[in-house]
Design a protein around this motif. Structure first.
Motif, PDB file in Angstrom:
ATOM      1  N   MET A 198      52.816 114.794  63.122  1.00  8.51           N
ATOM      2  CA  MET A 198      53.017 116.225  63.365  1.00  8.51           C
ATOM      3  C   MET A 198      52.774 117.034  62.090  1.00  8.51           C
ATOM      4  O   MET A 198      52.879 116.523  60.983  1.00  8.51           O
ATOM      5  CB  MET A 198      54.451 116.473  63.843  1.00  8.51           C
ATOM      6  N   LYS A 199      52.454 118.308  62.290  1.00  9.21           N
ATOM      7  CA  LYS A 199      52.373 119.305  61.217  1.00  9.21           C
ATOM      8  C   LYS A 199      51.377 118.936  60.121  1.00  9.21           C
ATOM      9  O   LYS A 199      51.583 119.257  58.947  1.00  9.21           O
ATOM     10  CB  LYS A 199      53.757 119.550  60.606  1.00  9.21           C
ATOM     11  N   GLN A 200      50.291 118.259  60.496  1.00  7.91           N
ATOM     12  CA  GLN A 200      49.212 118.020  59.549  1.00  7.91           C
ATOM     13  C   GLN A 200      47.904 117.917  60.311  1.00  7.91           C
ATOM     14  O   GLN A 200      47.893 117.650  61.510  1.00  7.91           O
ATOM     15  CB  GLN A 200      49.450 116.748  58.730  1.00  7.91           C
ATOM     16  N   THR A 201      46.803 118.165  59.623  1.00  3.30           N
ATOM     17  CA  THR A 201      45.485 118.089  60.255  1.00  3.30           C
ATOM     18  C   THR A 201      44.971 116.661  60.152  1.00  3.30           C
ATOM     19  O   THR A 201      44.889 116.100  59.053  1.00  3.30           O
ATOM     20  CB  THR A 201      44.506 119.057  59.579  1.00  3.30           C
ATOM     21  N   ASN A 202      44.664 116.069  61.298  1.00  8.73           N
ATOM     22  CA  ASN A 202      44.194 114.693  61.359  1.00  8.73           C
ATOM     23  C   ASN A 202      42.681 114.676  61.584  1.00  8.73           C
ATOM     24  O   ASN A 202      42.190 115.240  62.556  1.00  8.73           O
ATOM     25  CB  ASN A 202      44.882 113.947  62.499  1.00  8.73           C
ATOM     26  N   CYS A 203      41.945 114.044  60.673  1.00  9.10           N
ATOM     27  CA  CYS A 203      40.494 113.923  60.800  1.00  9.10           C
ATOM     28  C   CYS A 203      40.189 112.639  61.560  1.00  9.10           C
ATOM     29  O   CYS A 203      40.522 111.539  61.108  1.00  9.10           O
ATOM     30  CB  CYS A 203      39.846 113.908  59.420  1.00  9.10           C
ATOM     31  N   LEU A 204      39.564 112.762  62.715  1.00 14.19           N
ATOM     32  CA  LEU A 204      39.318 111.617  63.590  1.00 14.19           C
ATOM     33  C   LEU A 204      37.824 111.439  63.829  1.00 14.19           C
ATOM     34  O   LEU A 204      37.115 112.406  64.124  1.00 14.19           O
ATOM     35  CB  LEU A 204      40.008 111.810  64.943  1.00 14.19           C
ATOM     36  N   GLU A 205      37.340 110.204  63.682  1.00 14.30           N
ATOM     37  CA  GLU A 205      35.974 109.882  64.098  1.00 14.30           C
ATOM     38  C   GLU A 205      36.089 108.946  65.295  1.00 14.30           C
ATOM     39  O   GLU A 205      36.530 107.803  65.168  1.00 14.30           O
ATOM     40  CB  GLU A 205      35.171 109.235  62.972  1.00 14.30           C
ATOM     41  N   LEU A 206      35.720 109.441  66.462  1.00 16.65           N
ATOM     42  CA  LEU A 206      35.971 108.736  67.715  1.00 16.65           C
ATOM     43  C   LEU A 206      34.666 108.199  68.297  1.00 16.65           C
ATOM     44  O   LEU A 206      33.756 108.974  68.621  1.00 16.65           O
ATOM     45  CB  LEU A 206      36.613 109.684  68.734  1.00 16.65           C
TER      46      LEU A 206
END
Length: 204
Positions: A51-59
């Motif tokens: 929560m409360k953070q930006t998650n960088c995802l490569e899907l």
């Protein structure tokens, strides 16, 4: 005409704890207006994200080549609400006083991103189109402001539905247009379009 498209678009979804926890994503290609082809799908488990953070995802796309790069942030909702008419968030005089103070001229530059908010009371619809064979419809109403979207419950077998709901949106761009669309719920099929109205914020 690109195998490496960049969209750079932001979408805000109002995530409530009673909803399912998976974000489903589909990538499509278009040849023309009639022909579309699915290029792949992927899912994001919202509950697994911090929560409360930006998650960088490569899907990676399932069963198809390629991957999708996206930033997902899960944060507490601010400024968005859905309530019944009898407990309208702006019904209290003290709340109105606080809001007047918050948006007065001397506080204009305190928070540049806090432009204001829009409250919409969706009361009822009258004489809707009959979408079912029985001469009735199962209408619900969708409100869209920018990329924000909220909707009412469905009123079954009724051409004059009453929703009596209050929706509150934060405003991010004063040039946005509020789009209000009425649909007929059609089971597992896509809903049928019953009508639409567009209201520019600058006209309010």
């Amino acid at each position: 005409k690109s195998a490496n498209p960049q969209w750079r678009e932001q979408f805000d979804f109002h995530y409530f704890s009673d909803r399912k926890d998976m974000l489903d994503i589909e990538v499509w290609r278009k040849d023309n207006k009639k022909h579309e082809e699915l290029l792949g799908t992927c899912q994001v488990d919202i509950t697994a994200l911090p929560m409360k953070q930006t998650n960088c995802l490569e899907l990676p796309l399932e069963k198809h080549p390629g991957s999708l790069l996206m930033l997902v942030a899960v944060a507490p909702c601010t400024g968005v609400s859905v309530s019944d008419l009898c407990v309208c968030p702006l019904g209290e005089p003290s709340e109105r006083q606080q809001i007047s103070q918050r948006y007065c001229i001397k506080n204009s530059f305190r928070d540049i991103k806090d432009i204001g908010f829009l409250q919409v009371k969706v009361l009822k619809a009258v004489d809707l189109l009959a979408a079912d064979f029985a001469g009735k419809s199962d209408p619900f109403c969708v409100l869209e402001l920018g990329n924000d979207s909220l909707q009412t419950h469905t009123v079954y077998k009724n051409l004059n539905p009453e929703w009596n709901k209050v929706f509150t949106f934060p405003i991010k761009d004063i040039h946005d247009v509020l789009e209000v669309t009425v649909f007929d719920e059609d089971g597992d099929k896509p809903p049928d379009f019953l009508g639409k109205v567009a209201i520019p914020l600058l006209s309010v």
